[in-house]
Design an enzyme around this catalytic site. Structure first.
Site, mmCIF file in Angstrom:
data_model
loop_
_atom_site.group_PDB
_atom_site.id
_atom_site.type_symbol
_atom_site.label_atom_id
_atom_site.label_comp_id
_atom_site.label_asym_id
_atom_site.label_seq_id
_atom_site.Cartn_x
_atom_site.Cartn_y
_atom_site.Cartn_z
ATOM 1 N N HIS A 49 -9.300 3.347 -1.446
ATOM 2 C CA HIS A 49 -7.886 2.974 -1.306
ATOM 3 C C HIS A 49 -7.461 2.013 -2.423
ATOM 4 C CE1 HIS A 49 -4.110 1.953 0.398
ATOM 5 N NE2 HIS A 49 -4.485 1.021 1.257
ATOM 6 N N CYS B 168 0.820 -1.223 0.000
ATOM 7 C CA CYS B 168 0.000 0.000 0.000
ATOM 8 C C CYS B 168 0.847 1.264 0.000
ATOM 9 C CB CYS B 168 -0.932 0.010 1.209
ATOM 10 S SG CYS B 168 -1.903 -1.490 1.340
HETATM 11 N N1 COA Z 1 -16.916 1.672 4.087
HETATM 12 C C1 COA Z 1 -18.198 1.995 3.847
HETATM 13 N N2 COA Z 1 -19.009 1.311 3.009
HETATM 14 C C2 COA Z 1 -18.452 0.264 2.378
HETATM 15 C C3 COA Z 1 -17.131 -0.131 2.572
HETATM 16 C C4 COA Z 1 -16.348 0.619 3.462
HETATM 17 N N3 COA Z 1 -15.088 0.283 3.707
HETATM 18 N N4 COA Z 1 -16.879 -1.215 1.797
HETATM 19 C C5 COA Z 1 -18.017 -1.489 1.140
HETATM 20 N N5 COA Z 1 -18.963 -0.602 1.498
HETATM 21 C C6 COA Z 1 -20.362 -0.588 1.078
HETATM 22 C C7 COA Z 1 -20.518 -0.714 -0.414
HETATM 23 O O1 COA Z 1 -20.569 0.558 -1.037
HETATM 24 C C8 COA Z 1 -21.851 -1.430 -0.508
HETATM 25 O O2 COA Z 1 -22.884 -0.484 -0.318
HETATM 26 P P1 COA Z 1 -24.278 -0.613 -1.118
HETATM 27 O O3 COA Z 1 -24.850 -1.949 -0.704
HETATM 28 O O4 COA Z 1 -25.039 0.567 -0.649
HETATM 29 O O5 COA Z 1 -23.880 -0.572 -2.565
HETATM 30 C C9 COA Z 1 -21.847 -2.343 0.697
HETATM 31 O O6 COA Z 1 -20.968 -1.730 1.652
HETATM 32 C C10 COA Z 1 -21.359 -3.749 0.409
HETATM 33 O O7 COA Z 1 -20.178 -3.621 -0.372
HETATM 34 P P2 COA Z 1 -19.267 -4.829 -0.722
HETATM 35 O O8 COA Z 1 -18.344 -4.405 -1.822
HETATM 36 O O9 COA Z 1 -20.096 -6.067 -0.913
HETATM 37 O O10 COA Z 1 -18.445 -4.950 0.613
HETATM 38 P P3 COA Z 1 -17.628 -6.186 1.023
HETATM 39 O O11 COA Z 1 -18.342 -6.824 2.163
HETATM 40 O O12 COA Z 1 -17.339 -7.010 -0.177
HETATM 41 O O13 COA Z 1 -16.238 -5.542 1.533
HETATM 42 C C11 COA Z 1 -14.789 -5.049 3.313
HETATM 43 C C12 COA Z 1 -16.178 -4.866 2.738
HETATM 44 C C13 COA Z 1 -14.674 -4.250 4.607
HETATM 45 C C14 COA Z 1 -14.503 -6.520 3.612
HETATM 46 C C15 COA Z 1 -13.744 -4.530 2.281
HETATM 47 O O14 COA Z 1 -14.060 -3.204 1.961
HETATM 48 C C16 COA Z 1 -12.318 -4.594 2.807
HETATM 49 O O15 COA Z 1 -11.725 -5.666 2.861
HETATM 50 N N6 COA Z 1 -11.731 -3.458 3.148
HETATM 51 C C17 COA Z 1 -10.361 -3.416 3.625
HETATM 52 C C18 COA Z 1 -9.418 -3.266 2.454
HETATM 53 C C19 COA Z 1 -7.977 -3.409 2.884
HETATM 54 O O16 COA Z 1 -7.641 -4.268 3.689
HETATM 55 N N7 COA Z 1 -7.097 -2.595 2.311
HETATM 56 C C20 COA Z 1 -5.707 -2.640 2.613
HETATM 57 C C21 COA Z 1 -5.459 -1.955 3.879
HETATM 58 S S1 COA Z 1 -3.796 -2.023 4.419
#
Ligand code: COA
Length: 387
Positions: free
Chosen positions: A336, A87
């Site tokens: 991100h 990242c």
């Molecule tokens: N914050 C707010 N809303 C979020 C979100 C977030 N981080 N991630 C997804 N959403 C929302 C989407 O817009 C969607 O909304 P909608 O239903 O109104 O369209 C809903 O939540 C579901 O989205 P989806 O893509 O199915 O989410 P997910 O469950 O597949 O993924 C996480 C959610 C948290 C698991 C994923 O965002 C994640 O892994 N984040 C961390 C990424 C990371 O580790 N980066 C590196 C860091 S070092």
């Protein structure tokens, strides 16, 4: 060593880009940066492209050459190099560009970052990201990035008096800022209840404590400071470029609630720039999770350990506060796209220093960018200032 300045910046909208390919995301950001800088592709000596994992996200390797080709730079045979530090790939690409210009090896250099993460499902994305941690000791044991940062959060909350509400306030504040940012993935305000009632991802971190999965690209153009006014009336000077490393696995750290690489890179940056904390007008920190912003503010030395939650609650880090943090909306609201984030941070600082940040504008002459790879195994810190 020569002084270096940023003369142009560009960024795509961050979010889910179904209809734009990986390469075209870069081309869009690169074209915006060149136009802003007033330079043509033929004038570019070199490109450094931050990218974490195009091989797994879009099944494309050899990114340096691909990007140079589709940016129209193959005909002048500009040197093009992919830079990878998970990242922190974007921040490190910027540092490589600054180093190349400072050394006198190159004159007009593009630093960029690009990632297209949504062409695979969440499971594949999360597994790819887990490759930024220690696969043998962490990933194979089931630790994901939300899981690793949840361990940091639990440890921190056990030792310091951070409340769940103070942690949520980081996300509330960053969503407030993102409302004013046209490139942000999420441009809606949220409340503490939104965070506390969102689904649990890795206890204590909930959906709104996490940065999302995102497509996007950003690019900036750097030149020797002595040539900057050939191109622009508002160059932004690079005052410090610092980098530090730490153990890749969290369990090998002295203290998992302190990112020692942030401490080291921050100290080096302040020493290089010959500045003190009170000279910094705004900071873009790596808030991949809400707890990461709390740790970053402390580890960079803006307050003592255990105090950042209170500062956040009191509005010190909000747009109108004494130390605005993540005016862009941060990783939380902007999204991100891992390889692009470090360059987007530079894009934000430059826009702020040039007075072009619209509704999120703060009084900015000197800004800091803090970009983290993994759970802090690589940290890159830059300080930029108006000329
Ligand atoms: N914050 C707010 N809303 C979020 C979100 C977030 N981080 N991630 C997804 N959403 C929302 C989407 O817009 C969607 O909304 P909608 O239903 O109104 O369209 C809903 O939540 C579901 O989205 P989806 O893509 O199915 O989410 P997910 O469950 O597949 O993924 C996480 C959610 C948290 C698991 C994923 O965002 C994640 O892994 N984040 C961390 C990424 C990371 O580790 N980066 C590196 C860091 S070092």
């Amino acid at each position: 060593m020569r002084d270096v300045a940023v003369i142009g910046v560009g960024c795509t909208e961050f979010g889910e880009h179904w209809s734009t390919s990986f390469r075209n995301l870069f081309v869009e950001a690169g074209a915006l940066a060149l136009e802003d800088a007033g330079v043509t592709g033929e004038q570019i000596d070199a490109l450094y492209v931050g990218n974490m994992s195009a091989g797994r996200f879009v099944e494309q390797e050899h990114i340096g050459a691909l990007i140079a080709d589709y940016a129209g730079l193959a005909s002048n045979h500009a040197a093009s190099t992919r830079v990878e530090a998970a990242c922190a790939s974007g921040g490190l690409a910027f540092r490589q560009a600054v180093t190349a210009v400072a050394s006198g090896m190159e004159d007009i250099v593009v630093a960029a970052g690009v990632e297209k993460m949504t062409d695979v499902g969440t499971g594949a994305s999360v597994d790819t990201l887990a490759g930024a941690a220690d696969r043998e000791w962490e990933g194979f044991a089931g630790a994901t990035f939300p899981g690793l940062y949840a361990m940091i959060a639990n440890n921190y909350m056990h030792r310091y008096s951070l409340t769940r509400e103070q942690l949520a306030q980081v996300a509330v504040k960053n969503h407030d800022n993102g409302v004013h940012n046209p490139i942000a993935q999420f441009r809606q305000r949220i409340t503490i209840d939104t965070v506390l009632n969102s689904s649990l991802v890795a206890d204590p971190l909930r959906l709104f404590d996490c940065s999302p999965i995102t497509d996007g690209a950003a690019a900036v153009v750097v030149v020797p400071l002595e040539r900057a006014r050939e191109f622009t009336d508002s160059p932004v000077r690079v005052l410090a470029s610092a980098q530090a490393s730490d153990t890749i696995a969290l369990h090998d750290r002295r203290d998992i609630s302190t990112l020692d690489a942030t401490v080291a890179a921050g100290r080096r940056a302040f020493a290089q720039a010959k500045l003190k904390h009170s000279d910094i007008d705004l900071v873009e920190v790596h808030d991949c999770f809400t707890i990461a912003e709390i740790c970053a503010i402390e580890d960079l030395g803006f307050c003592a350990k255990g105090e950042a939650g209170k500062l956040t609650e009191e509005g010190v880090t909000a747009l109108g506060g004494a130390l605005p943090v993540n005016t862009s909306g941060g990783l939380k609201a902007c999204g991100h796209p891992v390889g692009a984030t470090g360059i987007k941070q530079i894009y934000e600082i430059v826009q702020q220093i040039r007075g072009e940040a619209g509704g999120r504008q703060v009084d900015a002459n000197i800004g800091m960018a803090h970009n983290v790879g993994g759970t802090g195994a690589t940290v890159v810190v830059h300080i930029l200032g108006g000329c």
